[in-house]
Scaffold this motif. Sequence first.
Motif, PDB file in Angstrom:
ATOM      1  N   GLN A  48       0.837  -1.189   0.000  1.00 64.46           N
ATOM      2  CA  GLN A  48       0.000   0.000   0.000  1.00 64.46           C
ATOM      3  C   GLN A  48       0.883   1.254   0.000  1.00 64.46           C
ATOM      4  OE1 GLN A  48      -3.384  -0.079  -0.363  1.00 64.46           O
ATOM      5  NE2 GLN A  48      -2.882  -2.222  -0.705  1.00 64.46           N
ATOM      6  N   PRO A  49       0.386   2.362  -0.558  1.00 65.11           N
ATOM      7  CA  PRO A  49       1.161   3.599  -0.559  1.00 65.11           C
ATOM      8  C   PRO A  49       1.599   3.969   0.857  1.00 65.11           C
ATOM      9  CG  PRO A  49      -0.761   3.831  -1.966  1.00 65.11           C
ATOM     10  CD  PRO A  49      -0.898   2.510  -1.259  1.00 65.11           C
ATOM     11  N   GLY A  50       2.880   4.286   0.980  1.00 71.40           N
ATOM     12  CA  GLY A  50       3.420   4.679   2.276  1.00 71.40           C
ATOM     13  C   GLY A  50       3.883   3.526   3.135  1.00 71.40           C
ATOM     14  N   ALA A  51       3.517   2.289   2.753  1.00 76.02           N
ATOM     15  CA  ALA A  51       3.937   1.128   3.542  1.00 76.02           C
ATOM     16  C   ALA A  51       5.389   0.792   3.234  1.00 76.02           C
ATOM     17  CB  ALA A  51       3.048  -0.066   3.238  1.00 76.02           C
ATOM     18  N   GLU A  52       6.074   0.208   4.201  1.00 79.27           N
ATOM     19  CA  GLU A  52       7.467  -0.175   4.025  1.00 79.27           C
ATOM     20  C   GLU A  52       7.545  -1.547   3.356  1.00 79.27           C
ATOM     21  OE1 GLU A  52      10.495   1.355   4.662  1.00 79.27           O
ATOM     22  OE2 GLU A  52       9.223   3.126   4.867  1.00 79.27           O
ATOM     23  N   PRO A  53       8.305  -1.653   2.282  1.00 82.75           N
ATOM     24  CA  PRO A  53       8.451  -2.966   1.655  1.00 82.75           C
ATOM     25  C   PRO A  53       9.292  -3.888   2.533  1.00 82.75           C
ATOM     26  CG  PRO A  53       9.900  -1.382   0.610  1.00 82.75           C
ATOM     27  CD  PRO A  53       9.060  -0.614   1.582  1.00 82.75           C
ATOM     28  N   VAL A  54       9.106  -5.164   2.345  1.00 83.17           N
ATOM     29  CA  VAL A  54       9.885  -6.166   3.068  1.00 83.17           C
ATOM     30  C   VAL A  54      10.807  -6.840   2.060  1.00 83.17           C
ATOM     31  CG1 VAL A  54       9.769  -8.305   4.417  1.00 83.17           C
ATOM     32  CG2 VAL A  54       8.005  -6.531   4.707  1.00 83.17           C
ATOM     33  N   ALA A  55      12.093  -6.895   2.395  1.00 82.51           N
ATOM     34  CA  ALA A  55      13.068  -7.497   1.478  1.00 82.51           C
ATOM     35  C   ALA A  55      12.720  -8.950   1.215  1.00 82.51           C
ATOM     36  CB  ALA A  55      14.464  -7.387   2.072  1.00 82.51           C
ATOM     37  N   SER A  56      12.939  -9.379  -0.018  1.00 80.14           N
ATOM     38  CA  SER A  56      12.664 -10.770  -0.391  1.00 80.14           C
ATOM     39  C   SER A  56      13.524 -11.706   0.442  1.00 80.14           C
ATOM     40  CB  SER A  56      12.980 -10.984  -1.872  1.00 80.14           C
ATOM     41  OG  SER A  56      12.171 -10.163  -2.666  1.00 80.14           O
ATOM     42  N   ASP A  57      12.944 -12.815   0.804  1.00 82.26           N
ATOM     43  CA  ASP A  57      13.662 -13.836   1.577  1.00 82.26           C
ATOM     44  C   ASP A  57      13.830 -15.051   0.682  1.00 82.26           C
ATOM     45  OD1 ASP A  57      14.889 -15.242   3.559  1.00 82.26           O
ATOM     46  OD2 ASP A  57      13.021 -15.792   4.584  1.00 82.26           O
ATOM     47  N   ASP A  99      10.696   7.028  -4.068  1.00 83.80           N
ATOM     48  CA  ASP A  99      10.821   6.349  -2.780  1.00 83.80           C
ATOM     49  C   ASP A  99      11.807   5.185  -2.849  1.00 83.80           C
ATOM     50  OD1 ASP A  99       8.958   8.095  -1.770  1.00 83.80           O
ATOM     51  OD2 ASP A  99       7.285   6.666  -1.810  1.00 83.80           O
ATOM     52  N   ALA A 100      11.753   4.404  -3.913  1.00 89.59           N
ATOM     53  CA  ALA A 100      12.650   3.254  -4.054  1.00 89.59           C
ATOM     54  C   ALA A 100      14.104   3.704  -4.139  1.00 89.59           C
ATOM     55  CB  ALA A 100      12.266   2.434  -5.285  1.00 89.59           C
ATOM     56  N   THR A 101      14.334   4.794  -4.850  1.00 88.60           N
ATOM     57  CA  THR A 101      15.692   5.329  -4.959  1.00 88.60           C
ATOM     58  C   THR A 101      16.184   5.816  -3.601  1.00 88.60           C
ATOM     59  OG1 THR A 101      15.265   5.983  -7.258  1.00 88.60           O
ATOM     60  CG2 THR A 101      17.151   7.012  -6.155  1.00 88.60           C
ATOM     61  N   ALA A 102      15.329   6.536  -2.891  1.00 94.88           N
ATOM     62  CA  ALA A 102      15.703   7.034  -1.562  1.00 94.88           C
ATOM     63  C   ALA A 102      15.993   5.885  -0.602  1.00 94.88           C
ATOM     64  CB  ALA A 102      14.604   7.933  -1.013  1.00 94.88           C
ATOM     65  N   ARG A 103      15.188   4.823  -0.670  1.00 90.61           N
ATOM     66  CA  ARG A 103      15.425   3.656   0.190  1.00 90.61           C
ATOM     67  C   ARG A 103      16.779   3.032  -0.106  1.00 90.61           C
ATOM     68  NH1 ARG A 103       9.851   2.567  -0.667  1.00 90.61           N
ATOM     69  NH2 ARG A 103      10.371   1.204  -2.421  1.00 90.61           N
ATOM     70  N   SER A 109      19.838   2.215   2.415  1.00 97.28           N
ATOM     71  CA  SER A 109      20.088   0.858   2.874  1.00 97.28           C
ATOM     72  C   SER A 109      19.918  -0.141   1.733  1.00 97.28           C
ATOM     73  CB  SER A 109      19.104   0.506   3.998  1.00 97.28           C
ATOM     74  OG  SER A 109      19.172  -0.848   4.326  1.00 97.28           O
ATOM     75  N   ILE A 110      20.815  -1.123   1.673  1.00102.41           N
ATOM     76  CA  ILE A 110      20.704  -2.228   0.730  1.00102.41           C
ATOM     77  C   ILE A 110      20.487  -3.491   1.552  1.00102.41           C
ATOM     78  CG2 ILE A 110      21.845  -3.557  -1.091  1.00102.41           C
ATOM     79  CD1 ILE A 110      21.279  -0.708  -1.947  1.00102.41           C
ATOM     80  N   PRO A 111      19.258  -4.018   1.585  1.00106.18           N
ATOM     81  CA  PRO A 111      18.985  -5.214   2.395  1.00106.18           C
ATOM     82  C   PRO A 111      19.782  -6.429   1.918  1.00106.18           C
ATOM     83  CG  PRO A 111      16.946  -4.191   1.622  1.00106.18           C
ATOM     84  CD  PRO A 111      18.071  -3.537   0.895  1.00106.18           C
ATOM     85  N   ASN A 112      20.055  -7.319   2.841  1.00105.89           N
ATOM     86  CA  ASN A 112      20.706  -8.594   2.524  1.00105.89           C
ATOM     87  C   ASN A 112      22.006  -8.418   1.752  1.00105.89           C
ATOM     88  OD1 ASN A 112      18.439 -10.028   3.628  1.00105.89           O
ATOM     89  ND2 ASN A 112      17.348  -9.582   1.734  1.00105.89           N
ATOM     90  N   SER A 113      22.833  -7.461   2.187  1.00110.76           N
ATOM     91  CA  SER A 113      24.048  -7.149   1.454  1.00110.76           C
ATOM     92  C   SER A 113      25.139  -6.678   2.396  1.00110.76           C
ATOM     93  CB  SER A 113      23.748  -6.045   0.432  1.00110.76           C
ATOM     94  OG  SER A 113      24.940  -5.557  -0.140  1.00110.76           O
ATOM     95  N   ASP A 114      26.394  -6.831   1.952  1.00110.66           N
ATOM     96  CA  ASP A 114      27.514  -6.280   2.698  1.00110.66           C
ATOM     97  C   ASP A 114      27.754  -4.810   2.347  1.00110.66           C
ATOM     98  OD1 ASP A 114      28.465  -6.669   0.125  1.00110.66           O
ATOM     99  OD2 ASP A 114      30.352  -7.618   0.743  1.00110.66           O
ATOM    100  N   VAL A 115      26.907  -4.249   1.481  1.00113.14           N
ATOM    101  CA  VAL A 115      26.960  -2.832   1.129  1.00113.14           C
ATOM    102  C   VAL A 115      25.882  -2.119   1.940  1.00113.14           C
ATOM    103  CG1 VAL A 115      26.630  -1.153  -0.719  1.00113.14           C
ATOM    104  CG2 VAL A 115      27.783  -3.309  -1.195  1.00113.14           C
ATOM    105  N   THR A 116      26.231  -1.017   2.565  1.00113.01           N
ATOM    106  CA  THR A 116      25.261  -0.353   3.438  1.00113.01           C
ATOM    107  C   THR A 116      24.317   0.564   2.692  1.00113.01           C
ATOM    108  OG1 THR A 116      26.888   1.388   3.903  1.00113.01           O
ATOM    109  CG2 THR A 116      26.786  -0.470   5.443  1.00113.01           C
ATOM    110  N   GLU A 117      24.751   1.122   1.559  1.00110.66           N
ATOM    111  CA  GLU A 117      23.886   2.053   0.824  1.00110.66           C
ATOM    112  C   GLU A 117      24.289   2.093  -0.637  1.00110.66           C
ATOM    113  OE1 GLU A 117      26.429   6.057   1.961  1.00110.66           O
ATOM    114  OE2 GLU A 117      24.766   5.430   3.237  1.00110.66           O
ATOM    115  N   LEU A 118      23.362   2.530  -1.477  1.00113.37           N
ATOM    116  CA  LEU A 118      23.618   2.641  -2.911  1.00113.37           C
ATOM    117  C   LEU A 118      24.234   4.006  -3.205  1.00113.37           C
ATOM    118  CD1 LEU A 118      23.230   1.317  -5.730  1.00113.37           C
ATOM    119  CD2 LEU A 118      21.072   2.578  -5.873  1.00113.37           C
ATOM    120  N   THR A 119      25.453   3.995  -3.733  1.00114.17           N
ATOM    121  CA  THR A 119      26.120   5.246  -4.091  1.00114.17           C
ATOM    122  C   THR A 119      26.393   5.334  -5.584  1.00114.17           C
ATOM    123  OG1 THR A 119      28.287   4.281  -3.617  1.00114.17           O
ATOM    124  CG2 THR A 119      27.194   5.489  -1.825  1.00114.17           C
ATOM    125  N   ALA A 120      26.370   4.191  -6.278  1.00113.04           N
ATOM    126  CA  ALA A 120      26.635   4.161  -7.711  1.00113.04           C
ATOM    127  C   ALA A 120      25.961   2.935  -8.311  1.00113.04           C
ATOM    128  CB  ALA A 120      28.139   4.125  -7.975  1.00113.04           C
TER     129      ALA A 120
END
Length: 195
Positions: free
Chosen positions: A7-16, A144-148, A152-163
Amino acid sequence: TTTAAIQPGAEPVASDLATDTVLRLTEYVDYASDDVATFETTNGASLQSFVTAGYASLELHPVALEGGADSYSARAANTIACVANGVPDATLVIHNALIAAQPDLPEGGLSNDELVTLVTDAGLDDEQIASCIRGNEFSDWVTDATARAEKSIPNSDVTELTAVPLLVVSGTAYTGPLDDAEALNTFITETFTAV
Protein backbone atom coordinates in the motif's frame (compact mmCIF):
# COMPACT_ATOMS: atom_id res chain seq x y z
CA THR A 1 7.93 -14.92 -8.14
CA THR A 2 5.06 -12.45 -8.06
CA THR A 3 4.23 -10.74 -4.78
CA ALA A 4 1.30 -8.61 -3.71
CA ALA A 5 1.59 -4.86 -4.06
CA ILE A 6 2.29 -2.84 -0.94
CA GLN A 7 0.00 0.00 0.00
CA PRO A 8 1.16 3.60 -0.56
CA GLY A 9 3.42 4.68 2.28
CA ALA A 10 3.94 1.13 3.54
CA GLU A 11 7.47 -0.17 4.03
CA PRO A 12 8.45 -2.97 1.65
CA VAL A 13 9.89 -6.17 3.07
CA ALA A 14 13.07 -7.50 1.48
CA SER A 15 12.66 -10.77 -0.39
CA ASP A 16 13.66 -13.84 1.58
CA LEU A 17 14.98 -16.03 -1.20
CA ALA A 18 16.72 -19.28 -0.33
CA THR A 19 20.42 -19.26 -1.14
CA ASP A 20 21.14 -22.86 -0.25
CA THR A 21 20.36 -24.18 -3.73
CA VAL A 22 20.67 -21.17 -6.05
CA LEU A 23 22.63 -17.94 -6.16
CA ARG A 24 20.65 -14.86 -5.29
CA LEU A 25 21.45 -12.07 -7.78
CA THR A 26 20.19 -8.62 -6.81
CA GLU A 27 20.91 -5.80 -9.26
CA TYR A 28 20.33 -2.06 -8.91
CA VAL A 29 20.17 -0.29 -12.27
CA ASP A 30 19.66 3.21 -13.63
CA TYR A 31 18.77 3.05 -17.31
CA ALA A 32 20.42 6.41 -18.04
CA SER A 33 23.80 5.21 -16.77
CA ASP A 34 26.66 4.50 -19.17
CA ASP A 35 28.16 2.19 -16.54
CA VAL A 36 24.97 0.14 -16.36
CA ALA A 37 24.97 -0.21 -20.15
CA THR A 38 28.64 -1.30 -20.09
CA PHE A 39 28.04 -3.84 -17.34
CA GLU A 40 24.85 -5.23 -18.86
CA THR A 41 26.27 -5.42 -22.39
CA THR A 42 29.23 -7.38 -21.05
CA ASN A 43 27.48 -9.53 -18.46
CA GLY A 44 23.70 -9.36 -18.82
CA ALA A 45 23.30 -12.40 -21.08
CA SER A 46 25.41 -14.64 -18.84
CA LEU A 47 23.61 -13.50 -15.68
CA GLN A 48 20.27 -14.22 -17.28
CA SER A 49 21.54 -17.61 -18.51
CA PHE A 50 22.30 -18.58 -14.90
CA VAL A 51 18.65 -17.84 -14.07
CA THR A 52 17.34 -19.74 -17.09
CA ALA A 53 19.53 -22.73 -16.18
CA GLY A 54 18.17 -22.70 -12.63
CA TYR A 55 21.44 -21.75 -10.94
CA ALA A 56 20.30 -18.32 -9.78
CA SER A 57 17.40 -15.99 -9.08
CA LEU A 58 17.48 -12.39 -10.30
CA GLU A 59 15.91 -9.43 -8.52
CA LEU A 60 16.00 -6.12 -10.41
CA HIS A 61 15.81 -2.77 -8.63
CA PRO A 62 15.30 0.17 -11.01
CA VAL A 63 16.47 3.45 -9.48
CA ALA A 64 16.88 7.03 -10.64
CA LEU A 65 20.24 8.33 -9.43
CA GLU A 66 20.77 10.54 -12.47
CA GLY A 67 18.19 13.32 -12.19
CA GLY A 68 14.89 14.22 -10.58
CA ALA A 69 11.33 12.98 -11.01
CA ASP A 70 11.09 14.17 -14.64
CA SER A 71 14.49 12.82 -15.69
CA TYR A 72 14.97 9.98 -18.13
CA SER A 73 16.32 7.88 -15.25
CA ALA A 74 13.03 8.24 -13.40
CA ARG A 75 10.84 7.77 -16.47
CA ALA A 76 12.72 4.61 -17.53
CA ALA A 77 12.41 3.21 -13.99
CA ASN A 78 8.70 4.08 -14.12
CA THR A 79 8.48 2.12 -17.38
CA ILE A 80 9.91 -0.99 -15.73
CA ALA A 81 7.55 -0.53 -12.78
CA CYS A 82 4.56 -0.25 -15.12
CA VAL A 83 5.56 -3.46 -16.88
CA ALA A 84 6.34 -5.34 -13.65
CA ASN A 85 2.97 -4.32 -12.24
CA GLY A 86 0.95 -5.12 -15.36
CA VAL A 87 2.74 -7.97 -17.14
CA PRO A 88 5.48 -9.22 -14.79
CA ASP A 89 6.70 -11.93 -17.16
CA ALA A 90 7.72 -9.24 -19.68
CA THR A 91 9.91 -7.30 -17.25
CA LEU A 92 13.21 -8.87 -18.27
CA VAL A 93 12.46 -8.36 -21.97
CA ILE A 94 11.78 -4.65 -21.39
CA HIS A 95 14.85 -4.37 -19.14
CA ASN A 96 16.93 -5.72 -22.03
CA ALA A 97 15.29 -3.31 -24.49
CA LEU A 98 16.07 -0.33 -22.22
CA ILE A 99 19.68 -1.48 -21.93
CA ALA A 100 19.97 -1.88 -25.70
CA ALA A 101 18.62 1.65 -26.23
CA GLN A 102 21.00 3.32 -23.75
CA PRO A 103 24.06 3.88 -25.99
CA ASP A 104 22.00 5.80 -28.56
CA LEU A 105 19.85 7.92 -26.24
CA PRO A 106 19.15 11.47 -27.41
CA GLU A 107 19.80 14.41 -25.11
CA GLY A 108 17.36 14.08 -22.23
CA GLY A 109 16.66 10.41 -23.05
CA LEU A 110 13.58 8.96 -24.67
CA SER A 111 10.25 10.75 -24.25
CA ASN A 112 7.38 8.87 -22.65
CA ASP A 113 5.85 8.29 -26.09
CA GLU A 114 9.18 6.88 -27.27
CA LEU A 115 9.31 4.64 -24.19
CA VAL A 116 5.86 3.33 -25.14
CA THR A 117 7.18 2.64 -28.65
CA LEU A 118 10.21 0.84 -27.20
CA VAL A 119 7.95 -1.37 -25.08
CA THR A 120 5.65 -2.07 -28.02
CA ASP A 121 8.56 -2.85 -30.34
CA ALA A 122 9.86 -5.29 -27.70
CA GLY A 123 6.60 -7.22 -28.07
CA LEU A 124 4.42 -5.79 -25.32
CA ASP A 125 1.46 -3.97 -26.87
CA ASP A 126 -0.73 -3.16 -23.88
CA GLU A 127 -2.77 0.03 -23.61
CA GLN A 128 -2.87 0.03 -19.80
CA ILE A 129 0.91 -0.16 -19.65
CA ALA A 130 1.21 2.54 -22.30
CA SER A 131 -1.09 4.77 -20.24
CA CYS A 132 0.93 4.03 -17.10
CA ILE A 133 4.16 5.02 -18.87
CA ARG A 134 2.72 8.21 -20.35
CA GLY A 135 1.22 9.21 -17.00
CA ASN A 136 4.34 8.42 -14.93
CA GLU A 137 2.05 6.47 -12.61
CA PHE A 138 4.92 5.03 -10.56
CA SER A 139 6.83 8.30 -10.26
CA ASP A 140 6.39 8.46 -6.49
CA TRP A 141 7.41 4.82 -6.18
CA VAL A 142 10.60 5.46 -8.17
CA THR A 143 11.48 8.40 -5.91
CA ASP A 144 10.82 6.35 -2.78
CA ALA A 145 12.65 3.25 -4.05
CA THR A 146 15.69 5.33 -4.96
CA ALA A 147 15.70 7.03 -1.56
CA ARG A 148 15.42 3.66 0.19
CA ALA A 149 18.36 2.25 -1.78
CA GLU A 150 20.46 5.31 -0.98
CA LYS A 151 19.84 4.65 2.73
CA SER A 152 20.09 0.86 2.87
CA ILE A 153 20.70 -2.23 0.73
CA PRO A 154 18.98 -5.21 2.40
CA ASN A 155 20.71 -8.59 2.52
CA SER A 156 24.05 -7.15 1.45
CA ASP A 157 27.51 -6.28 2.70
CA VAL A 158 26.96 -2.83 1.13
CA THR A 159 25.26 -0.35 3.44
CA GLU A 160 23.89 2.05 0.82
CA LEU A 161 23.62 2.64 -2.91
CA THR A 162 26.12 5.25 -4.09
CA ALA A 163 26.63 4.16 -7.71
CA VAL A 164 25.13 1.89 -10.34
CA PRO A 165 25.25 -0.80 -11.35
CA LEU A 166 25.33 -2.62 -8.06
CA LEU A 167 25.24 -6.41 -8.26
CA VAL A 168 24.89 -8.29 -4.98
CA VAL A 169 25.52 -12.03 -5.26
CA SER A 170 24.11 -13.93 -2.29
CA GLY A 171 24.87 -11.03 0.03
CA THR A 172 28.25 -9.97 -1.39
CA ALA A 173 28.62 -6.98 -3.70
CA TYR A 174 30.65 -7.36 -6.88
CA THR A 175 33.35 -4.67 -6.93
CA GLY A 176 35.37 -5.76 -9.95
CA PRO A 177 35.58 -4.18 -13.41
CA LEU A 178 32.30 -3.63 -15.19
CA ASP A 179 33.59 -4.70 -18.60
CA ASP A 180 35.37 -7.91 -17.61
CA ALA A 181 33.12 -10.94 -17.98
CA GLU A 182 35.84 -13.31 -16.77
CA ALA A 183 36.29 -11.36 -13.52
CA LEU A 184 32.55 -11.47 -12.82
CA ASN A 185 32.32 -15.17 -13.66
CA THR A 186 35.22 -15.90 -11.29
CA PHE A 187 33.50 -13.90 -8.55
CA ILE A 188 30.20 -15.72 -9.13
CA THR A 189 31.90 -19.14 -9.18
CA GLU A 190 33.72 -18.41 -5.93
CA THR A 191 30.54 -17.12 -4.29
CA PHE A 192 28.52 -20.09 -5.53
CA THR A 193 31.15 -22.49 -4.16
CA ALA A 194 31.13 -20.71 -0.81
CA VAL A 195 27.34 -20.89 -0.37
